[in-house]
Structure formats: structure tokens, C-alpha cells
Design a protein around this motif. Structure first.
Motif, mmCIF file in Angstrom:
data_model
loop_
_atom_site.group_PDB
_atom_site.id
_atom_site.type_symbol
_atom_site.label_atom_id
_atom_site.label_comp_id
_atom_site.label_asym_id
_atom_site.label_seq_id
_atom_site.Cartn_x
_atom_site.Cartn_y
_atom_site.Cartn_z
ATOM 1 N N GLY A 17 0.773 -1.236 0.000
ATOM 2 C CA GLY A 17 0.000 0.000 0.000
ATOM 3 C C GLY A 17 0.805 1.287 0.000
ATOM 4 N N MET A 18 2.121 1.191 0.067
ATOM 5 C CA MET A 18 2.953 2.402 0.111
ATOM 6 C C MET A 18 3.077 3.012 -1.286
ATOM 7 N N ARG A 19 3.024 4.350 -1.349
ATOM 8 C CA ARG A 19 3.268 5.062 -2.615
ATOM 9 C C ARG A 19 4.782 5.075 -2.824
ATOM 10 N N CYS A 20 5.226 4.349 -3.835
ATOM 11 C CA CYS A 20 6.658 4.150 -4.042
ATOM 12 C C CYS A 20 7.180 4.921 -5.247
ATOM 13 N N ALA A 21 8.338 5.510 -5.055
ATOM 14 C CA ALA A 21 9.090 6.134 -6.146
ATOM 15 C C ALA A 21 10.328 5.280 -6.347
ATOM 16 N N ILE A 22 10.554 4.877 -7.583
ATOM 17 C CA ILE A 22 11.731 4.075 -7.907
ATOM 18 C C ILE A 22 12.779 5.005 -8.505
ATOM 19 N N TYR A 23 14.007 4.869 -8.016
ATOM 20 C CA TYR A 23 15.108 5.664 -8.579
ATOM 21 C C TYR A 23 16.138 4.705 -9.146
ATOM 22 N N ASN A 24 16.373 4.812 -10.452
ATOM 23 C CA ASN A 24 17.365 3.982 -11.132
ATOM 24 C C ASN A 24 18.448 4.885 -11.711
ATOM 25 N N ARG A 25 19.692 4.418 -11.623
ATOM 26 C CA ARG A 25 20.800 5.209 -12.166
ATOM 27 C C ARG A 25 21.896 4.279 -12.639
ATOM 28 N N CYS A 26 22.526 4.653 -13.754
ATOM 29 C CA CYS A 26 23.668 3.890 -14.260
ATOM 30 C C CYS A 26 24.945 4.454 -13.641
ATOM 31 N N SER A 27 25.988 3.641 -13.665
ATOM 32 C CA SER A 27 27.232 4.084 -13.037
ATOM 33 C C SER A 27 28.147 4.854 -13.975
ATOM 34 N N THR A 28 27.981 4.670 -15.277
ATOM 35 C CA THR A 28 28.789 5.422 -16.228
ATOM 36 C C THR A 28 27.923 5.795 -17.422
ATOM 37 N N THR A 29 28.451 6.616 -18.290
ATOM 38 C CA THR A 29 27.709 7.011 -19.488
ATOM 39 C C THR A 29 28.077 6.132 -20.682
ATOM 40 N N GLU A 30 28.833 5.072 -20.460
ATOM 41 C CA GLU A 30 29.232 4.181 -21.541
ATOM 42 C C GLU A 30 28.020 3.500 -22.166
ATOM 43 N N GLU A 31 28.153 3.156 -23.426
ATOM 44 C CA GLU A 31 27.073 2.526 -24.193
ATOM 45 C C GLU A 31 26.560 1.252 -23.522
ATOM 46 N N ALA A 32 27.465 0.463 -22.970
ATOM 47 C CA ALA A 32 27.082 -0.801 -22.330
ATOM 48 C C ALA A 32 26.113 -0.584 -21.169
ATOM 49 N N GLN A 33 26.155 0.590 -20.553
ATOM 50 C CA GLN A 33 25.293 0.866 -19.416
ATOM 51 C C GLN A 33 23.830 1.092 -19.819
ATOM 52 N N ASN A 34 23.586 1.425 -21.094
ATOM 53 C CA ASN A 34 22.208 1.622 -21.540
ATOM 54 C C ASN A 34 21.363 0.383 -21.295
ATOM 55 N N ARG A 35 21.903 -0.774 -21.629
ATOM 56 C CA ARG A 35 21.179 -2.035 -21.402
ATOM 57 C C ARG A 35 21.045 -2.308 -19.902
ATOM 58 N N ALA A 36 22.085 -2.011 -19.148
ATOM 59 C CA ALA A 36 22.058 -2.246 -17.702
ATOM 60 C C ALA A 36 20.980 -1.406 -17.025
ATOM 61 N N ILE A 37 20.826 -0.165 -17.434
ATOM 62 C CA ILE A 37 19.819 0.701 -16.811
ATOM 63 C C ILE A 37 18.416 0.223 -17.175
ATOM 64 N N GLU A 38 18.232 -0.262 -18.390
ATOM 65 C CA GLU A 38 16.932 -0.811 -18.800
ATOM 66 C C GLU A 38 16.585 -2.035 -17.959
ATOM 67 N N THR A 39 17.570 -2.894 -17.747
ATOM 68 C CA THR A 39 17.369 -4.090 -16.926
ATOM 69 C C THR A 39 17.051 -3.704 -15.491
ATOM 70 N N GLN A 40 17.809 -2.762 -14.944
ATOM 71 C CA GLN A 40 17.584 -2.304 -13.568
ATOM 72 C C GLN A 40 16.189 -1.709 -13.412
ATOM 73 N N ALA A 41 15.760 -0.925 -14.398
ATOM 74 C CA ALA A 41 14.438 -0.290 -14.349
ATOM 75 C C ALA A 41 13.330 -1.335 -14.338
ATOM 76 N N ALA A 42 13.422 -2.316 -15.215
ATOM 77 C CA ALA A 42 12.405 -3.376 -15.285
ATOM 78 C C ALA A 42 12.413 -4.222 -14.017
ATOM 79 N N GLU A 43 13.599 -4.565 -13.543
ATOM 80 C CA GLU A 43 13.739 -5.365 -12.328
ATOM 81 C C GLU A 43 13.119 -4.659 -11.127
ATOM 82 N N SER A 44 13.374 -3.377 -10.990
ATOM 83 C CA SER A 44 12.872 -2.645 -9.823
ATOM 84 C C SER A 44 11.345 -2.549 -9.841
#
Length: 159
Positions: A17-44
């Protein structure tokens, strides 16, 4: 895998019942992190839903770096905390939120003042005030001057 983690976590509806805000962030701006942030967002999202939380917003930060100054999504999150739109912030781990001890201290003061809880889903726990010293050190990894600042602040507040 994510679904195993979600299955295990769904046994306890700690965000019920809690109103939740999810915060996702990548650790670098490298291209490989784009996929990682998408995965983290979906997982969360999966994890918050499995734990019974109501997702009111998700902030996906593309800006990397050790301070919060240039992070627009972080600024939006803090504005929503200020306006009391959320009950809980859900993050993967402390280092996904920030690594600067000064920013960490300000963040904790801000959310505490507005009665917002912080849930760390990798650790499967809510942040508690007694975690302040250790989490300050985690936030300051790699910068000895920040660890000294946390040690001094910890001692001042403990006295």
C-alpha cells in the motif's frame, strides 16, 4: 535471476500500500550501461509490485557522476519528497543513489524530515537510522576525505 528474487521477495509484502518512487541510475555514461539501466528499471518495477507497493513514479537517471548536482531525475525525486507525494523511495543499492557522503547526509535528512522511507532491494531491507554510519561509508567509497567527514559527523551526533 530476477524472477527468482521476485518470487522469494513476494512472500513478504513489506511495501504493501505504500506510494513508491523508484530511482534507477547507471554508473557510467558508456554505451554498455544503456542495457544495464533498462534491466535495472524493469527489475525494480517487478520487485516493487511483488512487495505490494504502489508505483507512483519512476526516475531513470542517465547522468553519471559522484554528486547529485547535474541529476535532473534526482532533483525531481527530491521535489516529490518535498511535496509529500511518496511514502517510500526504492533503490537497488546505496551506490545507485549516490557516492558522495555530503549528498548522502543531505538526502537522509530530507527524506527523514518528510517521513519518507528508503528501501534497498538488493539488501531486502529498509534503511534505518542506525545504518547511518555504515551507509555513509558506503556512499563515500573511494574518497578518504568523505569518510573522515562521516566519522566526525557520526561522533558529533553520538555525543
Amino acid at each position: 535471476s530476477t524472477s527468482k528474487a521476485v518470487q522469494t521477495m513476494s512472500e513478504e509484502k513489506v511495501l504493501s500500500g505504500m506510494r513508491c518512487a523508484i530511482y534507477n541510475r547507471c554508473s557510467t555514461t558508456e554505451e554498455a550501461q544503456n542495457r544495464a539501466i533498462e534491466t535495472q528499471a524493469a527489475e525494480s518495477v517487478e520487485i516493487v509490485q511483488a512487495l505490494g507497493g504502489v508505483i507512483c513514479c519512476q526516475y531513470i537517471e542517465q547522468e553519471s557522476g559522484t554528486t547529485t548536482k547535474k541529476r535532473t531525475q534526482y532533483a525531481s525525486l527530491m521535489a516529490d519528497v518535498q511535496q509529500e507525494r511518496i511514502d517510500c523511495i526504492v533503490i537497488k543499492s546505496i551506490d545507485r543513489l549516490m557516492r558522495n557522503a555530503g549528498d548522502w547526509h543531505e538526502f537522509i535528512q530530507h527524506i527523514t524530515a518528510h517521513h519518507v522511507r528508503l528501501y534497498l532491494y538488493l539488501e531486502r531491507k529498509f534503511y534505518e537510522p542506525q545504518d547511518a554510519f555504515l551507509s555513509g561509508i558506503k556512499a563515500a567509497e573511494g574518497c578518504k576525505c568523505n569518510i573522515i567527514h562521516i566519522d566526525i559527523h557520526f561522533l558529533e551526533t553520538a555525543l
